[in-house]
Design a protein around this motif. Structure first.
Motif: not given
Ligand code: GAL
Length: 643
Positions: A103, A142, A145, A242, A265, A267, A314, A320, A322, A352, A362
């Motif tokens: 993406r 994002e 990102c 976001n 977001d 995390y 999120e 997660v 990543w 999320f 993911e």
């Protein structure tokens, strides 16, 4: 505050959608965020739209009583589009194309892609703009990102040249302002200016700063084009985007000026693993997140947002996929993170994602549901959080005590010219925030344009460019002020001021920085329980030396309500200076046990226990909690009525 989930109906069979919607409602969720990656399903081929499935999904979710946040799908341009316009792809610093197959592969400066992004935004907004189920819009996903703000493409170069013409008018002005006579870098016209990558050694820092500003402006104008379409076709709905954690690739103050609500977001476990925390912190807080990570971003983005309207778009609900290592949160943390966002004024927290995907990138990322559609541990916690949110009602306004000033160009400057390894303006802000918060204070992170008058203490940890508005507020400011190194050390185009740093701020702070050195770890001037480390400013001044090291080096100078910190703002020396300033400000410092954090609003006092063990709430917070207990178990929170 609403709770919600990020949902991808296109990932699941049609027959499942009603069940998902019902389960969301049962968990106490009232918002659902959809659509941001669905371009290939909305428009499988150029001009052939398939709305049926999305119409259905919108209907199902709306009928279940969920308010929908609809994303524009521009973060994932489909294959047919890329193939029809291959040069819409961004190029990395080595000028390699960023391939299709994940993406964010587009270049913000590509005019053809901008048209396509506007076209799909218009199509989605025409379809759903008036639908009663749509409560707000999210633009793209994002920005930045996977390191995607800067593109080193011909499209970016051409747009950069136009941007430079606009800013400098003549190439002579550009040459003069950048100091291009140095190393014979003078240009004869704007068409000779290249992007600052692939130079033999570093490019001119002024060139880089201009390119950073340009790249940020491209994001802002790309976003604005979508915002304009959404406002036209879907009036009355909030527009959001976001943002990410510890990310400074574009100016979030500028982006937020075009939005109604700034989202981010969260995390906490991923960020702990990936960013600069010590190995010990990474172990101690592996399943909770270092206690200032989430709150720092809540306060940072609240300070960026128009009218302080912000949300968590999120929220991590489990491991997660990543980070370097991806542990599961302790039981209780998902609810704690949710309530902490509430305590800092969030309008929404959306998890999320709803259900873990059994396919694609993911697969290892947890959701509120497992891949088989059964509840994952976080679903129960979402329900607990929803109950607490309901019980508390509005938290009221936030109490203003201390502020830390941050500007995105400060971080760009310290990245372009760090002078000492890793010396970053963003992290100086984080460390200042953390030092204040560990002393029990409410801390706002504000832009240089903010009104400073409500605060008793303001820190400028590292702000190389001090714009006019800030200079004026500093002149009027009567609270305690701490100014850190590199502040006012550059003009708007990266030049050292004629009067030396801190430039015109010398009228507030009678001190001139005459020599600056950065220090490798271990090369320190020892003080009494603190040290001068990493950075040292030699100064000429009439100010009083407040913190003097054993060898006579001065860490902190004081004059009236101002302090100058002549070393890097971190660790014990920062804490020492902050403690003294708090004392002068008449603010009560509250020593909190390790892992405990406090947040005050006009209605409540929240206490969060990030430790992996029980903590006792300090006496200074009196009374009986409405939620939780005075002996706080690991990963839990308590809420007291405000006194
Ligand atoms: C975010 C992104 C989401 C998802 C998530 C995984 O950065 O916006 O689409 O990839 O990370 O943690």
């Amino acid at each position: 505050m609403h709770l919600g989930a990020c949902y991808y109906p296109e990932h699941w069979p049609r027959e499942r959608w009603e069940t998902d919607a019902r389960m969301m409602r049962e968990a106490g969720l009232t918002r659902v965020r959809i659509g941001e990656f669905a371009w290939s399903r909305i428009e499988p081929e150029r001009g052939r739209f398939d709305w049926q499935w999305l119409d259905d999904a919108v209907e199902v979710l709306h009928s279940a009583g969920l308010g929908i946040i609809m994303g524009t799908p521009t973060a994932t341009p489909p294959k047919w589009l890329v193939d029809s316009m291959p040069n819409m792809i961004a190029l990395d610093r080595q000028e390699r194309p960023r391939g299709f197959g994940s993406r964010r592969h587009y270049c913000f400066s590509h005019a053809g892609y901008r048209k396509q992004a506007a076209r799909i935004t218009r199509a989605v907004a025409e379809r759903y703009g008036q639908h009663p189920g749509i409560v707000s819009w999210q633009t793209d996903n994002e920005y930045g990102c996977h390191d995607t703000v800067q593109s080193f493409s011909p499209a970016a170069r051409d747009a950069f040249r136009l941007w430079l013409v606009d800013r400098y008018r003549t190439v002579d002005a550009l040459n003069e302002t950048w100091g291009n006579v140095f190393w014979s870098m003078e240009y004869r016209n704007f068409d000779e200016v290249e992007l600052p990558n692939l130079t033999v050694t570093e490019a001119n820092p002024a060139h880089w700063l201009a390119f950073r500003r340009f790249s940020s402006d491209q994001v802002v104008s790309f976003n604005k084009a979508q915002v304009d379409i959404l406002r036209e076709l879907s009036p009355g709905r909030d527009i959001t985007h976001n943002a990410m954690g510890f990310y400074t690739g574009y100016d979030h103050h500028d982006l937020a000026a075009d939005l109604d609500v700034l989202g981010w977001d969260s995390y906490p476990l991923g960020f702990l693993e990936m960013f600069r925390f010590t190995d010990q912190e990474k172990l101690d807080f592996a399943r909770q997140g270092q206690p200032d990570i989430a709150a720092f971003h809540h306060d940072l983005y609240r300070g960026c947002a128009k009218d302080e309207r912000w949300s968590v778009l999120e929220q991590q609900p489990g491991p997660v996929n990543w980070a370097r290592h991806n542990p599961a949160p302790l039981d209780g943390m998902v609810a704690l993170w949710t309530l902490e966002a509430m305590a800092h004024g969030a309008e929404m927290v959306s998890y999320f994602r709803w259900r873990q995907a059994p396919f694609a990138q993911e697969q290892m990322h947890a959701g509120l549901l497992r891949p088989d559609g059964e509840p994952a541990p976080a679903l129960k916690e979402a329900r607990t959080a929803a109950d607490s949110v309901e019980q508390l009602g509005p938290v009221g306004t936030s109490i203003r005590e201390a502020a830390v000033v941050f500007a995105y160009d400060a971080e760009w400057i310290t990245q372009i010219q760090p002078q000492g390894e890793g010396l970053s303006a963003l992290w100086a802000v984080f460390d200042s925030y953390r030092a204040l918060r560990q002393l029990g204070l409410n801390v706002d992170i504000v832009s240089p344009k903010a009104d400073l008058s409500p605060y008793k203490l303001v820190i400028l940890p590292c702000l190389p460019i001090v714009p006019d508005e800030l200079f004026r507020s500093l002149q009027a400011f009567r609270g305690q002020l701490i100014i850190g190194p590199r502040t006012a050390s550059r003009d708007n185009d990266f030049l050292i001021p004629d009067e030396l740093p801190p430039g015109r701020v010398q009228s507030i702070l009678p001190l001139k920085v005459t020599r600056t050195e950065s220090l490798r770890p271990g090369l320190e001037h020892q003080g009494d329980g603190w040290s001068i480390a990493l950075w040292f400013d030699h100064v000429e001044t009439e100010m009083e030396a407040e913190l003097v090291a054993e060898d006579g080096a001065v860490a902190c100078w004081v004059h009236a309500n101002c302090r100058y910190l002549a070393t890097w703002p971190q660790g014990a020396v920062l804490r020492e200076v902050v403690t003294r300033a708090l004392d002068n400000a008449g603010l009560q410092a509250l020593e909190t046990p390790d892992g405990l954090r406090i947040r005050r609003t006009s209605n409540y006092v929240f206490v969060f226990n990030y430790a992996a063990h029980e903590n006792e709430i300090p006496e200074a917070i009196s009374g009986t909690p409405i939620i939780g207990s005075r002996k706080l178990p690991a990963a839990s929170f308590a809420v007291f009525p405000a006194d």
